[in-house]
Design a protein around this motif. Structure first.
Motif, PDB file in Angstrom:
ATOM      1  N   GLY A  99       0.765  -1.231   0.025  1.00 55.26           N
ATOM      2  CA  GLY A  99      -0.097  -0.059   0.070  1.00 55.26           C
ATOM      3  C   GLY A  99       0.852   1.292   0.037  1.00 55.26           C
ATOM      4  N   ILE A 100       0.399   2.159  -0.727  1.00 56.34           N
ATOM      5  CA  ILE A 100       1.033   3.478  -0.837  1.00 56.34           C
ATOM      6  C   ILE A 100       0.169   4.614  -0.537  1.00 56.34           C
ATOM      7  CG2 ILE A 100       2.466   5.156  -2.317  1.00 56.34           C
ATOM      8  CD1 ILE A 100       3.417   2.864  -3.891  1.00 56.34           C
ATOM      9  N   CYS A 101       0.478   5.313   0.320  1.00 54.08           N
ATOM     10  CA  CYS A 101      -0.282   6.688   0.936  1.00 54.08           C
ATOM     11  C   CYS A 101      -1.629   6.119   1.279  1.00 54.08           C
ATOM     12  CB  CYS A 101      -0.234   7.812  -0.147  1.00 54.08           C
ATOM     13  SG  CYS A 101      -0.744   9.415   0.240  1.00 54.08           S
ATOM     14  N   TYR A 102      -2.451   6.586   0.432  1.00 60.28           N
ATOM     15  CA  TYR A 102      -4.020   6.183   0.669  1.00 60.28           C
ATOM     16  C   TYR A 102      -4.154   4.763   0.754  1.00 60.28           C
ATOM     17  CZ  TYR A 102      -9.063   5.814   0.290  1.00 60.28           C
ATOM     18  OH  TYR A 102     -10.484   5.704   0.687  1.00 60.28           O
ATOM     19  N   GLY A 103      -3.390   4.145  -0.268  1.00 59.85           N
ATOM     20  CA  GLY A 103      -3.565   2.414  -0.294  1.00 59.85           C
ATOM     21  C   GLY A 103      -2.937   1.920   1.064  1.00 59.85           C
ATOM     22  N   PHE A 104      -1.973   2.613   1.621  1.00 54.48           N
ATOM     23  CA  PHE A 104      -1.425   2.105   2.815  1.00 54.48           C
ATOM     24  C   PHE A 104      -2.505   2.334   3.972  1.00 54.48           C
ATOM     25  CE2 PHE A 104       0.983   4.149   6.615  1.00 54.48           C
ATOM     26  CZ  PHE A 104       1.730   3.171   7.108  1.00 54.48           C
ATOM     27  N   GLN A 105      -3.042   3.399   3.816  1.00 54.73           N
ATOM     28  CA  GLN A 105      -4.204   3.964   5.030  1.00 54.73           C
ATOM     29  C   GLN A 105      -5.412   2.822   4.877  1.00 54.73           C
ATOM     30  OE1 GLN A 105      -5.116   8.001   4.654  1.00 54.73           O
ATOM     31  NE2 GLN A 105      -2.907   8.670   5.262  1.00 54.73           N
ATOM     32  N   ALA A 106      -5.684   2.754   3.593  1.00 54.17           N
ATOM     33  CA  ALA A 106      -6.951   1.571   3.345  1.00 54.17           C
ATOM     34  C   ALA A 106      -6.470   0.213   3.729  1.00 54.17           C
ATOM     35  CB  ALA A 106      -7.208   1.804   1.961  1.00 54.17           C
ATOM     36  N   MET A 107      -5.350   0.096   3.558  1.00 53.98           N
ATOM     37  CA  MET A 107      -4.883  -1.655   4.089  1.00 53.98           C
ATOM     38  C   MET A 107      -5.014  -1.661   5.612  1.00 53.98           C
ATOM     39  SD  MET A 107      -1.056  -3.144   3.674  1.00 53.98           S
ATOM     40  CE  MET A 107      -1.121  -3.512   2.132  1.00 53.98           C
ATOM     41  N   ALA A 108      -4.490  -0.618   6.180  1.00 56.23           N
ATOM     42  CA  ALA A 108      -4.665  -0.449   7.683  1.00 56.23           C
ATOM     43  C   ALA A 108      -5.798  -0.465   8.093  1.00 56.23           C
ATOM     44  CB  ALA A 108      -3.696   0.677   8.153  1.00 56.23           C
ATOM     45  N   GLN A 109      -6.916   0.018   7.623  1.00 54.11           N
ATOM     46  CA  GLN A 109      -8.153  -0.055   8.258  1.00 54.11           C
ATOM     47  C   GLN A 109      -8.818  -1.123   7.839  1.00 54.11           C
ATOM     48  OE1 GLN A 109     -11.101   2.516   6.121  1.00 54.11           O
ATOM     49  NE2 GLN A 109     -11.532   3.585   7.975  1.00 54.11           N
ATOM     50  N   ALA A 110      -8.560  -1.714   6.655  1.00 48.45           N
ATOM     51  CA  ALA A 110      -9.444  -3.052   6.545  1.00 48.45           C
ATOM     52  C   ALA A 110      -8.762  -4.202   7.192  1.00 48.45           C
ATOM     53  CB  ALA A 110      -9.029  -3.486   4.709  1.00 48.45           C
ATOM     54  N   LEU A 111      -7.418  -4.116   7.887  1.00 50.49           N
ATOM     55  CA  LEU A 111      -7.138  -5.089   8.707  1.00 50.49           C
ATOM     56  C   LEU A 111      -7.155  -4.844  10.116  1.00 50.49           C
ATOM     57  CD1 LEU A 111      -3.706  -5.820   6.453  1.00 50.49           C
ATOM     58  CD2 LEU A 111      -5.747  -7.360   6.851  1.00 50.49           C
ATOM     59  N   GLY A 112      -7.838  -3.901  10.381  1.00 48.22           N
ATOM     60  CA  GLY A 112      -8.032  -3.476  12.035  1.00 48.22           C
ATOM     61  C   GLY A 112      -7.182  -2.696  12.509  1.00 48.22           C
ATOM     62  N   GLY A 113      -6.331  -1.755  11.512  1.00 51.27           N
ATOM     63  CA  GLY A 113      -5.418  -0.741  12.424  1.00 51.27           C
ATOM     64  C   GLY A 113      -6.215   0.623  12.548  1.00 51.27           C
ATOM     65  N   GLU A 114      -5.621   1.648  12.916  1.00 50.68           N
ATOM     66  CA  GLU A 114      -6.175   2.652  13.096  1.00 50.68           C
ATOM     67  C   GLU A 114      -5.814   3.821  12.418  1.00 50.68           C
ATOM     68  OE1 GLU A 114      -6.993   6.057  16.775  1.00 50.68           O
ATOM     69  OE2 GLU A 114      -5.957   4.241  17.287  1.00 50.68           O
ATOM     70  N   VAL A 115      -6.655   4.600  11.622  1.00 53.51           N
ATOM     71  CA  VAL A 115      -6.609   5.622  10.701  1.00 53.51           C
ATOM     72  C   VAL A 115      -7.181   6.739  11.123  1.00 53.51           C
ATOM     73  CG1 VAL A 115      -6.365   6.863   8.489  1.00 53.51           C
ATOM     74  CG2 VAL A 115      -6.036   4.219   8.880  1.00 53.51           C
ATOM     75  N   ALA A 116      -6.371   7.947  11.518  1.00 57.18           N
ATOM     76  CA  ALA A 116      -7.271   9.364  11.763  1.00 57.18           C
ATOM     77  C   ALA A 116      -6.344  10.597  11.558  1.00 57.18           C
ATOM     78  CB  ALA A 116      -7.230   9.282  13.341  1.00 57.18           C
ATOM     79  N   GLN A 117      -6.863  11.634  11.769  1.00 62.61           N
ATOM     80  CA  GLN A 117      -6.368  12.831  11.388  1.00 62.61           C
ATOM     81  C   GLN A 117      -5.249  13.176  12.355  1.00 62.61           C
ATOM     82  OE1 GLN A 117      -9.421  15.926  11.165  1.00 62.61           O
ATOM     83  NE2 GLN A 117      -9.359  15.873   9.196  1.00 62.61           N
ATOM     84  N   THR A 118      -4.400  13.631  12.076  1.00 63.71           N
ATOM     85  CA  THR A 118      -3.359  13.938  13.051  1.00 63.71           C
ATOM     86  C   THR A 118      -3.178  15.511  13.418  1.00 63.71           C
ATOM     87  OG1 THR A 118      -1.615  14.777  11.346  1.00 63.71           O
ATOM     88  CG2 THR A 118      -1.571  12.252  11.894  1.00 63.71           C
ATOM     89  N   GLY A 119      -3.900  16.150  12.810  1.00 62.80           N
ATOM     90  CA  GLY A 119      -3.788  17.702  12.969  1.00 62.80           C
ATOM     91  C   GLY A 119      -2.707  18.302  12.474  1.00 62.80           C
ATOM     92  N   ARG A 120      -1.853  17.563  12.024  1.00 65.29           N
ATOM     93  CA  ARG A 120      -0.332  18.179  11.171  1.00 65.29           C
ATOM     94  C   ARG A 120      -0.286  17.541   9.842  1.00 65.29           C
ATOM     95  NH1 ARG A 120       5.536  18.153  14.008  1.00 65.29           N
ATOM     96  NH2 ARG A 120       6.485  18.948  12.350  1.00 65.29           N
ATOM     97  N   ARG A 121      -0.529  18.097   8.791  1.00 67.22           N
ATOM     98  CA  ARG A 121      -0.738  17.577   7.479  1.00 67.22           C
ATOM     99  C   ARG A 121       0.945  17.560   7.012  1.00 67.22           C
ATOM    100  NH1 ARG A 121      -5.208  20.605   3.841  1.00 67.22           N
ATOM    101  NH2 ARG A 121      -7.032  19.854   5.213  1.00 67.22           N
ATOM    102  N   GLU A 122       1.210  16.462   6.231  1.00 73.25           N
ATOM    103  CA  GLU A 122       2.641  16.590   5.704  1.00 73.25           C
ATOM    104  C   GLU A 122       2.606  16.374   4.202  1.00 73.25           C
ATOM    105  OE1 GLU A 122       5.103  13.953   8.819  1.00 73.25           O
ATOM    106  OE2 GLU A 122       3.635  12.839   7.718  1.00 73.25           O
TER     107      GLU A 122
END
Length: 539
Positions: A99-122
Motif C-alpha cells: 500500500g502507498i499513501c491512501y492505499g497504505f491507510q486503506a490497508m491498515a483500516q481493512a486489517l483492523g489498524g487505526e487511521v485518523a487525522q493527526t492535526g498536522r499535514r505532511e
C-alpha cells in the motif's frame, strides 16, 4: 498513390508457439495523480505492470493472475462516507500486496489498524526515521527524505505488522507483515523526490514478492511476435505508418512476425510537417524494406474538417477519415493482388498505453482527450486492430525499436501526434493556416537541431492561435497578426511533463526568424506550464 519497397529487414520463421503473457503487478488506482508513475517505476525494475480501477472486485483482480498488487494513493480520507475501500479478502488471497499513501491507510483500516487525522499535514519533502529496516527499508539510511501528501495518518498498525518507520506527522509511516507478504508506506516511493523510493519498490518486488527482473525489450519482442502470429495467422495486414517511432516500431514488430503479409500505408492528410513524406521513404523504407503505399488524402481531410473548431470533434473527424482512407487502400491492395491473396482483415496501429489512459480506455480512466487512434475510431470499423505497443510507454517502445534494429534516427525522433498540425491550430483548420504553422514549425525545429537540443527535449509543439490576433509593428507599419506558442517539454513517457528551460539565445533566434519569415505571425510566446495541469498538446 505511390509505392516504395526494398529487401525486407526480417521474415517470419517457422510457426511459433502461442504468446506468453507475463503475470502482471496490478496497480490499483484510487484516483492518484501518480498511479501511472507507479506502473512505470515497476517496469523500470523490469517487472511487468498494469493499472486497474479500485472498483474492481477481488475476484476480478485475481482473475488476472497477478504476481503482486500495489494499492495507489488517492485524494480521499479512508473514513469519509463513500470513500474507496479495500476488501479484506484481498489480503487473504496469498498475493503480495503493497500500500502507498491512501492505499497504505486503506490497508491498515481493512486489517483492523487505526487511521485518523493527526492535526498536522505532511506535504512535500518529509524526513522519516527508520526504526526497523525489515524487508522494505533494508540498506536504506536511518533518516531519509521522502515525498508525502496526506492529512491523515496510521496511528496503530494492524495486528501482526511490524512498524518500520515514523515521521513527525505519521506515528506509523511504514509497516510490514513479512509472513503474509503485506507491506506499506505512507510516502510516495514512485516520486523521485523520495530519495530511496525506487529501492523501496524493488525491495517489495524482489524480496517481498519474490519476483525476478526479467521483463526486458527482448522478451517484449518475443512475446509480441508470437501474439501477432497467433492473431493474424495467414491473413493480410495493413499498418498506418506515420514515420514516428510508435507506428514505425509497431510496423517492424508486425513485419518480423508475418513478413510480406504486411503492407504499410502512409496517409498524407495535409496536416504533416515540412518534409514528412520524404523522411518516411528515406529513413524507414530504406532501413526495413517494408512495402509502402503512400496516399494523397489532403482534400479529403480538409473538406471534412472545414468549419469545425472543437478539439474533440476535430480529433474524431481525423480518426474517422484515417480509417476511411485505410479502407480505400485495403480495397486497392486486394484488387492489385488479384487471386494472389485474400482480403485485408487487420489494421496495425502504434497505440501506446498513455493514449489508452488519456482516452478513457484504461480501466477506470477519465477521458482527458480522445486520441485519434483510440477514442476517435468510428463505430463501423471494418478491421480487427493489431496494437502490439498498447501496453507500453514511449521509452519502452524506443527500447523495443532498438532491439528490432530500427534506425536510431527514427527511434529517437521527437513525438508527433497522428492528427498532426490539425490539433496545433486553435480554431478552424484551413490550407492557409496549415502553411503558416508548417513554416513556423520548420524554423523552430531547425534552430533546436542547430543548437544540439534534439535529445534534450521530449518535443516542442508549435501552436498557431488562429482565432486570436494581436497588434504589432513591422516595417514601421501596424500589423494585426496571429501569435504562435512554443511548447518545449521534457518527459519520460508523456503521462507527466515539465516545460524545458531552453537557452534564451535559442528562443530569441526562433522568435526573430518566425516573425521575420512567416507571414501573418507577429508574436511568439512561450508556454511554461507543466503536465499536469496542462496536457502537452493544446488540443
Amino acid at each position: 498513390m505511390t509505392e516504395a519497397s526494398a529487401a525486407p529487414l526480417a521474415t517470419p520463421t517457422a510457426e511459433a508457439a502461442g504468446p506468453a503473457t507475463p503475470r502482471p503487478v496490478l496497480v490499483v488506482d484510487f484516483g492518484a495523480q501518480y498511479a501511472q508513475l507507479i506502473a512505470r517505476r515497476v517496469r523500470e525494475a523490469k517487472v511487468y505492470s498494469e493499472i486497474v480501477p479500485h472498483t474492481w472486485s477481488v475476484e476480478q483482480m485475481l482473475a488476472k493472475d497477478p504476481a503482486a498488487i500495489i494499492l495507489s494513493g488517492g485524494p480521499s480520507s479512508v473514513y469519509a462516507q463513500g470513500a474507496p475501500f479495500v476488501d479484506p479478502a484481498l489480503f487473504e488471497a496469498g498475493v503480495p500486496v503493497m500500500g502507498i499513501c491512501y492505499g497504505f491507510q486503506a490497508m491498515a483500516q481493512a486489517l483492523g489498524g487505526e487511521v485518523a487525522q493527526t492535526g498536522r499535514r505532511e506535504y512535500g519533502g518529509t524526513e522519516v526515521e527508520v526504526c526497523e529496516a525489515g524487508v522494505l527499508l533494508s540498506g536504506t539510511p536511518d533518516h531519509q527524505t521522502t515525498w508525502m501528501s496526506h492529512g491523515d495518518a496510521v496511528h496503530r498498525a494492524p495486528e501482526g505488522f511490524e512498524v518500520l518507520a515514523t515521521s513527525s506527522g505519521s506515528p506509523v509511516a511504514a509497516f510490514e507483515d513479512k509472513g503474509r507478504r503485506l507491506f506499506g508506506v505512507q510516502w510516495h516511493p514512485e516520486v523521485k523526490h523520495s530519495a530511496h523510493g525506487q529501492t523501496v519498490l524493488e525491495h517489495f518486488l524482489y524480496d517481498g514478492a519474490g519476483l525476478s527482473p526479467d521483463w526486458t525489450a527482448s522478451n517484449v519482442v518475443a512475446d509480441q511476435v508470437a501474439a501477432i502470429r497467433s492473431q493474424v495467422g495467414d491473413a493480410r495486414v495493413i499498418c498506418g505508418l506515420s514515420g514516428g517511432v510508435d507506428s514505425s516500431v509497431a510496423a517492424a514488430l508486425v513485419q518480423k512476425a508475418v513478413g510480406d503479409q504486411l503492407t504499410c500505408v502512409f496517409v498524407d492528410h495535409g496536416l504533416l510537417r515540412e518534409g514528412e513524406v520524404e523522411q518516411v521513404e528515406r529513413d524507414f523504407v530504406d532501413a526495413t524494406g517494408v512495402n509502402l503505399v503512400i496516399r494523397d488524402e489532403k482534400e479529403r481531410f480538409l473538406t471534412a474538417l472545414a468549419g469545425h473548431t472543437d478539439p474533440e470533434t476535430k480529433r474524431k473527424i481525423i480518426g474517422r477519415e484515417f480509417i476511411r482512407a485505410f479502407e480505400d487502400a485495403a480495397r486497392e491492395i486486394v484488387e492489385a493482388a488479384g487471386d494472389d491473396g485474400g482480403e485485408v482483415k487487420f489494421l496495425v496501429q502504434g497505440t501506446l498505453y498513455p493514449d489508452v489512459v488519456e482516452s478513457g480506455g484504461g480501466e477506470g480512466a477519465a477521458n482527458i482527450k480522445s486520441h485519434h487512434n483510440v477514442g476517435g475510431l468510428p463505430d463501423d470499423l471494418q478491421f480487427e486492430l493489431v496494437e502490439p505497443l498498447r501496453t507500453l510507454f514511449k521509452d519502452e517502445v524506443r527500447a523495443v525499436g532498438l532491439e528490432l534494429g530500427v534506425p536510431e534516427v527514427i527511434v529517437w525522433r521527437q513525438p508527433f501526434p497522428g492528427p498532426g498540425l490539425g490539433i496545433r491550430i486553435i480554431g478552424e483548420v484551413t490550407a492557409e493556416r496549415l502553411d503558416t504553422l508548417r513554416a513556423a514549425d520548420a524554423i523552430a525545429r531547425e534552430e533546436l537541431t542547430k543548437a544540439g537540443l534534439d535529445r534534450e527535449i521530449w518535443q516542442c509543439p508549435v501552436v498557431l492561435l488562429a482565432d486570436v490576433r494581436s497588434v504589432g509593428v513591422q516595417g514601421d507599419g501596424r500589423t494585426y497578426g496571429h501569435p504562435v506558442v512554443l511548447r518545449p517539454v521534457s518527459s519520460e513517457d508523456a503521462m507527466t511533463a515539465d516545460w524545458t528551460r531552453l537557452p534564451y539565445d535559442v528562443l530569441s533566434t526562433i522568435s526573430t526568424r518566425i516573425t521575420n519569415e512567416v507571414a501573418d505571425v507577429n508574436r511568439v510566446t512561450l508556454d511554461v506550464t507543466s503536465k499536469p495541469p496542462a496536457t502537452i498538446e493544446w488540443e
